[in-house]
Design an enzyme around this catalytic site. Structure first.
Site, short mmCIF file in Angstrom:
data_model
loop_
_atom_site.label_atom_id
_atom_site.label_comp_id
_atom_site.label_asym_id
_atom_site.label_seq_id
_atom_site.Cartn_x
_atom_site.Cartn_y
_atom_site.Cartn_z
N HIS A 1 -3.38 6.35 11.34
CA HIS A 1 -4.82 6.65 11.29
C HIS A 1 -5.69 5.40 11.18
O HIS A 1 -6.91 5.51 11.12
CB HIS A 1 -5.08 7.56 10.09
CG HIS A 1 -4.75 6.89 8.80
ND1 HIS A 1 -3.45 6.59 8.43
CD2 HIS A 1 -5.53 6.40 7.81
CE1 HIS A 1 -3.46 5.97 7.27
NE2 HIS A 1 -4.71 5.84 6.86
N ASP A 2 -5.08 4.21 11.09
CA ASP A 2 -5.87 2.98 10.97
C ASP A 2 -5.86 2.14 12.25
O ASP A 2 -6.55 1.12 12.32
CB ASP A 2 -5.31 2.09 9.85
CG ASP A 2 -5.48 2.71 8.47
OD1 ASP A 2 -6.49 3.41 8.26
OD2 ASP A 2 -4.61 2.50 7.61
N ASP B 1 0.08 11.41 0.24
CA ASP B 1 -0.40 10.05 0.23
C ASP B 1 -0.80 9.72 -1.21
O ASP B 1 -1.57 10.46 -1.82
CB ASP B 1 -1.63 9.94 1.14
CG ASP B 1 -1.66 8.65 1.93
OD1 ASP B 1 -1.49 7.59 1.32
OD2 ASP B 1 -1.88 8.72 3.15
N GLU C 1 3.03 1.56 2.57
CA GLU C 1 2.30 0.76 3.55
C GLU C 1 2.23 -0.67 3.04
O GLU C 1 1.65 -0.92 1.98
CB GLU C 1 0.89 1.31 3.73
CG GLU C 1 0.06 0.45 4.68
CD GLU C 1 -1.45 0.63 4.50
OE1 GLU C 1 -2.18 0.39 5.47
OE2 GLU C 1 -1.90 1.00 3.40
N ASP D 1 -0.09 3.81 -0.58
CA ASP D 1 -1.10 3.02 0.13
C ASP D 1 -1.03 1.55 -0.33
O ASP D 1 -0.85 1.28 -1.52
CB ASP D 1 -2.46 3.63 -0.28
CG ASP D 1 -3.60 3.28 0.65
OD1 ASP D 1 -3.49 3.54 1.84
OD2 ASP D 1 -4.62 2.75 0.15
C1 GLC Z 1 -4.82 1.94 3.69
C2 GLC Z 1 -5.16 3.21 4.41
C3 GLC Z 1 -6.55 3.10 4.96
C4 GLC Z 1 -7.51 2.92 3.80
C5 GLC Z 1 -7.10 1.73 2.94
C6 GLC Z 1 -7.80 1.77 1.62
O1 GLC Z 1 -4.78 0.85 4.56
O2 GLC Z 1 -4.20 3.49 5.39
O3 GLC Z 1 -6.90 4.23 5.71
O4 GLC Z 1 -8.79 2.72 4.28
O5 GLC Z 1 -5.72 1.72 2.66
O6 GLC Z 1 -7.31 2.81 0.83
#
Ligand code: GLC
Ligand code: CA
Length: 536
Positions: free
Chosen positions: A323-324, A100, A258, A201
């Protein structure tokens, strides 16, 4: 058609949330040696790559999504040696490792930020986003994803810095060339050490409006303002192109990003980060599917839209959980049908055209845990409880066995284990031929074995009518037909595609059963895959 096996296109990717996978040393938190111990399990499951949520050094204000040293591994998870070992052991099993890369922001404890904040003229001042306030207030009206103003005043210099998430996550300044180069070096560092790719991310937040214009108000639920100036800036694409070049200077590596959007999702935006299919990300996540209800028509339309918008030379990926977000099985409705729906969903995920991402535990049908205030860990949950309990419910420890703590740790778990663990766990599932785990395993195996399933074209035939989704996957000599019943009713299915067909996977029919023509009953929540074995 490209008939060469390309791991990230044709394989299956498994996401591990390291804190919750397996704890090797009894401190109640999953770690890298724990993942190494479970590699044989993953090999047996049949996956081709692991995406690890962040394991770098972090003060854990956002559980690793706040990195204070990109080149090191947090002691909670192990050492650099452990990580090297993980790469080696995974590669020995033909499993790739995706790290990541959280580069929209760093931790406030990152050396770069500590330098940057130290004075107005520090050489790294411009590596972060500093601005003067306006009449004792923040520089503009931007609000952070995790609540409150996106600006935090730092008394030492009197200026404010920007943080799109919690205040311990200062956003870096991607407009600064030196910062960019420094970030690319952090990426090269891991590529040089054999990491096979990155999950980036929040890629659509990297660049901010040059003039820091105020956002306007939004009338949409869950959103107070239209994030026109702090997210989705077209300039972010420039950065994708540069990162792609960094990664492409190595052999066989991959970038998945993402693209963050609120419900109902934004497939067009997500796809835009693939560029023309060759010059930005290899793959982009789109969360539209995650945001949809259990309804065949809705699901069909969501998939069709996603497929349609992927550029000609691009490649889709599909995701049901991460995970979110709440776990898919819990989202698709509770009750006794939940597990049946989860099987249909798994069949869909693993027979679509595009790379499937499986979130750990989904393969045994893990559900959200319910969490009490005192157990909440997630900063979002802490802030919004009881309106929103945060993301912990989907981050609970992996359920390995019916032993105490689901066999995850011999210590005290960092998050509660689901109370169903005695029934729902890897050990129990492995022993049951008809379990969810074996359903996943067989789907993954079939996907890998059948070229049509991992490479072939996707042609929808029944588009959600009467709760049925059906499609073919086809390449060269192979033709495979998939039918999914989203309802608890029996349906009759007749297709005008004459020939001999053989069942290769089914929740209801016998494997190897033959059909002359597709003319059969589809049982409630049936998911069946048949292969054409000859013309009539
Ligand atoms: C992304 C991650 C999340 C995190 C956010 C800030 O959305 O998946 O878990 O809190 O970025 O880094
Ligand atoms: Ca541990």
């Amino acid at each position: 058609m490209d008939s060469k096996w390309i791991w990230w296109k044709h394989g299956v990717i498994y996401q591990i949330y390291p804190r919750s996978f397996y704890d090797s040393n009894g401190d109640g938190i999953g770690d890298i040696p724990g993942i190494i111990e479970k590699l044989d399990y993953l090999k047996d499951l049949g996956i081709d790559a692991i995406w690890l949520s962040p394991v770098n050094t972090s003060p854990m204000h956002d559980f690793g999504y706040d990195i204070s040293n990109y080149r090191d591994i947090d002691e909670i998870f192990g050492s650099k040696k452990d990580f090297r070992e993980l790469i080696k052991e995974a590669h020995l099993r033909d499993i790739k490792i995706i790290m990541d890369m959280v580069v929209n922001h760093t931790s406030h404890m990152h050396q770069w930020f500590i330098e940057s904040r130290s004075s107005l003229d520090n050489p790294k001042r411009d590596w972060y986003i500093w601005r003067d306030g306006k009449n004792g207030k923040p520089p503009n009206n931007w609000i952070a994803a995790f609540g409150g103003s996106s600006w935090e005043k730092y008394a030492h210099t009197g200026q404010y810095y920007l943080h799109s998430f919690v205040k311990e996550q200062p956003d870096v300044n991607w407009r600064n060339k030196e910062l960019r180069e420094a970030m690319y070096n952090e990426m090269r560092y891991w590529l040089d050490r054999g990491v096979d790719g990155f999950r980036l991310d929040v890629v659509n937040w990297f660049m901010k409006d040059e003039n820091f214009r105020n956002n306007t108000l939004s009338l949409r639920p869950q959103q107070l303002q239209k994030h026109r100036y702090d997210r989705n800036r077209p300039e972010s694409h420039e950065i994708m192109k540069e990162i792609r070049q960094v990664v492409d200077s190595y052999k066989d590596r991959m970038l998945v990003g993402e693209v963050f959007s609120l419900p109902p999702g934004d497939p067009k935006l997500s796809a835009s980060y693939i560029g023309d299919g060759t010059d930005e990300l290899h793959m982009a996540f789109d969360f539209s599917m995650i945001y949809k209800r259990w309804n065949a028509r809705t699901v069909y339309r969501t998939i069709a839209r996603w497929m349609e918008i992927i550029p000609e030379n691009g490649w889709p990926c599909h995701v049901l959980s991460n995970h979110d977000q709440p776990r898919s099985i819990s989202r698709f409705g509770g009750g006794s049908d939940a597990i049946k729906r989860a099987r249909v969903a798994a069949t869909l995920l693993l027979t679509l055209k595009g790379t499937p991402f499986i979130y750990y535990g989904e393969e045994i049908g893990m559900r959200n845990i319910s969490i009490s205030r005192k157990d909440i860990q997630d900063p979002l949950g802490k802030r919004y409880w009881p309106l929103y309990t945060g993301r912990d419910p989907a981050r609970a420890p992996m359920q390995w066995s019916s032993e105490e703590n689901a066999g995850f740790t011999r210590g005290t778990v960092w998050l509660p284990v689901h109370r169903n663990y005695r029934r729902v766990n890897v050990e129990t599932d492995a022993a049951d031929k008809y379990s969810m785990l074996n359903h996943y395993k067989s789907l993954i195996r079939i996907r890998k074995k059948k070229k049509a399933l991992h490479m072939g074209d996707w042609t929808p035939l029944i588009k959600g009518v009467d709760s049925i989704i059906a499609y073919t996957r086809e390449c060269e000599e192979q033709k495979i037909f998939v039918v999914l019943n989203f309802s608890n009713g029996v349906r009759k299915l007749t297709l005008n595609d004459r020939g001999q067909w053989r069942v290769i996977s089914s929740t209801h029919k016998f494997v190897n059963e033959h059909f002359t023509d597709i003319d059969f009953k589809v049982m409630p929540y049936e998911a069946t895959i048949v292969q054409r074995i000859g013309a009539l």
